[in-house]
Enzyme design. Structure first.
Site, PDB file in Angstrom:
ATOM      1  N   ASN A  14       0.838  -1.206   0.000  1.00 57.94           N
ATOM      2  CA  ASN A  14       0.000   0.000   0.000  1.00 57.94           C
ATOM      3  C   ASN A  14       0.861   1.240   0.000  1.00 57.94           C
ATOM      4  O   ASN A  14       1.960   1.238   0.574  1.00 57.94           O
ATOM      5  CB  ASN A  14      -0.853   0.081   1.280  1.00 57.94           C
ATOM      6  N   LYS A  43       1.015  -4.186   5.024  1.00 56.63           N
ATOM      7  CA  LYS A  43       1.602  -5.092   6.021  1.00 56.63           C
ATOM      8  C   LYS A  43       2.581  -6.082   5.393  1.00 56.63           C
ATOM      9  O   LYS A  43       3.630  -6.379   5.964  1.00 56.63           O
ATOM     10  CB  LYS A  43       0.488  -5.835   6.769  1.00 56.63           C
ATOM     11  N   GLY A 222       4.800  -5.742  25.578  1.00 46.91           N
ATOM     12  CA  GLY A 222       5.659  -6.837  25.126  1.00 46.91           C
ATOM     13  C   GLY A 222       4.915  -7.886  24.327  1.00 46.91           C
ATOM     14  O   GLY A 222       4.059  -7.574  23.508  1.00 46.91           O
ATOM     15  N   ALA A 246       3.200   0.136  11.759  1.00 48.54           N
ATOM     16  CA  ALA A 246       4.155  -0.884  11.304  1.00 48.54           C
ATOM     17  C   ALA A 246       5.041  -1.448  12.423  1.00 48.54           C
ATOM     18  O   ALA A 246       5.964  -2.212  12.136  1.00 48.54           O
ATOM     19  CB  ALA A 246       5.034  -0.389  10.152  1.00 48.54           C
ATOM     20  N   ALA A 247       4.744  -1.103  13.677  1.00 45.65           N
ATOM     21  CA  ALA A 247       5.537  -1.704  14.766  1.00 45.65           C
ATOM     22  C   ALA A 247       5.345  -3.225  14.756  1.00 45.65           C
ATOM     23  O   ALA A 247       6.310  -3.989  14.914  1.00 45.65           O
ATOM     24  CB  ALA A 247       5.111  -1.130  16.106  1.00 45.65           C
ATOM     25  N   GLY A 248       4.106  -3.659  14.533  1.00 49.52           N
ATOM     26  CA  GLY A 248       3.834  -5.102  14.465  1.00 49.52           C
ATOM     27  C   GLY A 248       4.552  -5.738  13.285  1.00 49.52           C
ATOM     28  O   GLY A 248       5.053  -6.864  13.380  1.00 49.52           O
ATOM     29  N   ASP A 249       4.637  -5.020  12.180  1.00 51.36           N
ATOM     30  CA  ASP A 249       5.334  -5.554  10.997  1.00 51.36           C
ATOM     31  C   ASP A 249       6.835  -5.662  11.262  1.00 51.36           C
ATOM     32  O   ASP A 249       7.481  -6.622  10.839  1.00 51.36           O
ATOM     33  CB  ASP A 249       5.068  -4.658   9.781  1.00 51.36           C
TER      34      ASP A 249
HETATM   35  O1  RIB Z   1       0.726  -2.371   9.606  1.00 45.42           O
HETATM   36  C1  RIB Z   1       0.770  -1.075   9.078  1.00 45.42           C
HETATM   37  C2  RIB Z   1       0.230  -1.072   7.678  1.00 45.42           C
HETATM   38  O2  RIB Z   1      -1.142  -1.373   7.699  1.00 45.42           O
HETATM   39  C3  RIB Z   1       0.322   0.250   6.971  1.00 45.42           C
HETATM   40  O3  RIB Z   1       1.546   0.437   6.320  1.00 45.42           O
HETATM   41  C4  RIB Z   1      -0.888   0.249   6.056  1.00 45.42           C
HETATM   42  O4  RIB Z   1      -0.580   0.258   4.716  1.00 45.42           O
HETATM   43  C5  RIB Z   1      -1.700  -0.973   6.471  1.00 45.42           C
HETATM   44  O5  RIB Z   1      -1.527  -2.023   5.601  1.00 45.42           O
END
Ligand code: RIB
Length: 310
Positions: A14, A43, A222, A246-249
């Site tokens: 995205n 993601k 955590g 995007a912390a989870g990513d």
């Molecule tokens: O996890 C964050 C992401 O969620 C963003 O970058 C957005 O594009 C959505 O997909």
């Protein structure tokens, strides 16, 4: 570092359209923002970039439109060393995400899927065939459900290690859960999947449905990792959040890298916590993801984390 397993991400790309404001608007409310920027996101692509910047061998599979956003996303991935032969240009517009971020780093995200919905089973087959050895497959919930289902089955049959980050939350077919090595929801997603508000209890309920392990990410609290014979708890790094997008990513990408390096679970969780901790101190999705050197420096500054058995 020898990467025993390559990483394949099948998922979304995205362009993020981001507005920063003091506080997130409530329904019906108009607020003034302080600034606006666009940044590569999605993601799937975020997890691919997170892993590539940490030095892993990463392939991305997904779809973008034949437009400016799509070309920008593709160029960015290639610049980060992600193999993009299975990123397809399709006739739909590139996916976008409308994101608001407040003073505390909290966000709201609306995804307009566009081209991501063209990611189909044929692309999955091509992507899996491109691996020279069984790898680690990362999946999320921003491409069609049938594509993910096919990917889980085919990857498992090919001997891959399957990680599903069920974000955004949607039900996962019961017959797929036993084929998943790690399912990694956040606190909200695990509650949606199980109907249980207590993360540890919810993780155990999900585990009972068949995945090899459940990893619940808990933001500033955590993460919790449960398998049939162990439960690990790892704290987050205490930082002032600028943007949690995007912390989870960052976390999932780093976890995959640590697993590709065959590190232990407690060590892998600590490494992932550091990568996510660094990401929340920076603005934007992909711009916030650290390189190996940056994550190592962050660890040197804040101390190495390691999960403990609970
Ligand atoms: O996890 C964050 C992401 O969620 C963003 O970058 C957005 O594009 C959505 O997909």
């Amino acid at each position: 570092m020898a990467y025993v397993r390559p990483i394949l991400v099948i998922g979304s790309l995205n362009m993020d359209l981001v507005a920063r404001c003091d506080h997130l608007p409530r329904p019906g409310q108009t607020v003034f923002g302080s600034d606006f920027f666009t940044a590569p996101g999605g993601k799937g692509a975020n997890q691919a970039v997170a892993a590539a910047r940490l030095g892993a061998s990463v392939t991305m599979a997904g779809c973008v439109g034949d437009d400016q956003f799509g070309r920008g996303l593709l160029n960015g991935l290639q610049a980060d060393g992600v193999a993009c032969e299975t990123v397809q240009q399709v006739t739909r517009p590139t996916g976008t995400a409308l994101i608001t971020v407040d003073d505390q780093g909290a966000n709201t995200i609306v995804v307009i899927s566009g081209a991501n919905m063209a990611c189909d089973t044929a692309l999955v087959d091509r992507a899996l065939a491109s691996l020279d050895r069984p790898g680690i497959l990362l999946l999320q919930h921003e491409i069609p459900e049938a594509t993910n289902a096919h990917a889980i089955r085919a990857a498992r049959a090919a001997g891959c290690f399957v990680v599903l980050n069920p974000a955004p939350a949607r039900a996962v077919a019961p017959e797929l859960l036993p084929l998943i090595d790690v399912i990694a929801p956040n606190e909200t997603e695990v509650a949606a999947l199980t109907g249980c508000g207590d993360p540890r209890e919810a993780a155990q309920r999900l585990l009972a449905r068949g995945p090899r392990a459940v990893l619940v990410t808990l933001g500033g609290d955590g993460a919790l990792y449960c398998s049939r014979d162990e439960v690990w708890r790892c704290p987050a790094v205490a930082v002032q959040a600028v943007d949690t997008t995007a912390a989870g990513d960052a976390y999932i990408g780093a976890l995959a890298v640590a697993q590709a390096e065959e590190r232990s679970i407690p060590e892998s969780l600590g490494f992932a916590a550091a990568a996510a901790g660094l990401a929340v101190t920076r603005l934007g999705a992909q711009p916030s993801l650290g390189t190996r050197q940056e994550v190592d420096e962050f660890i040197a500054l804040y101390g190495a984390l390691r999960a403990v058995a609970v």
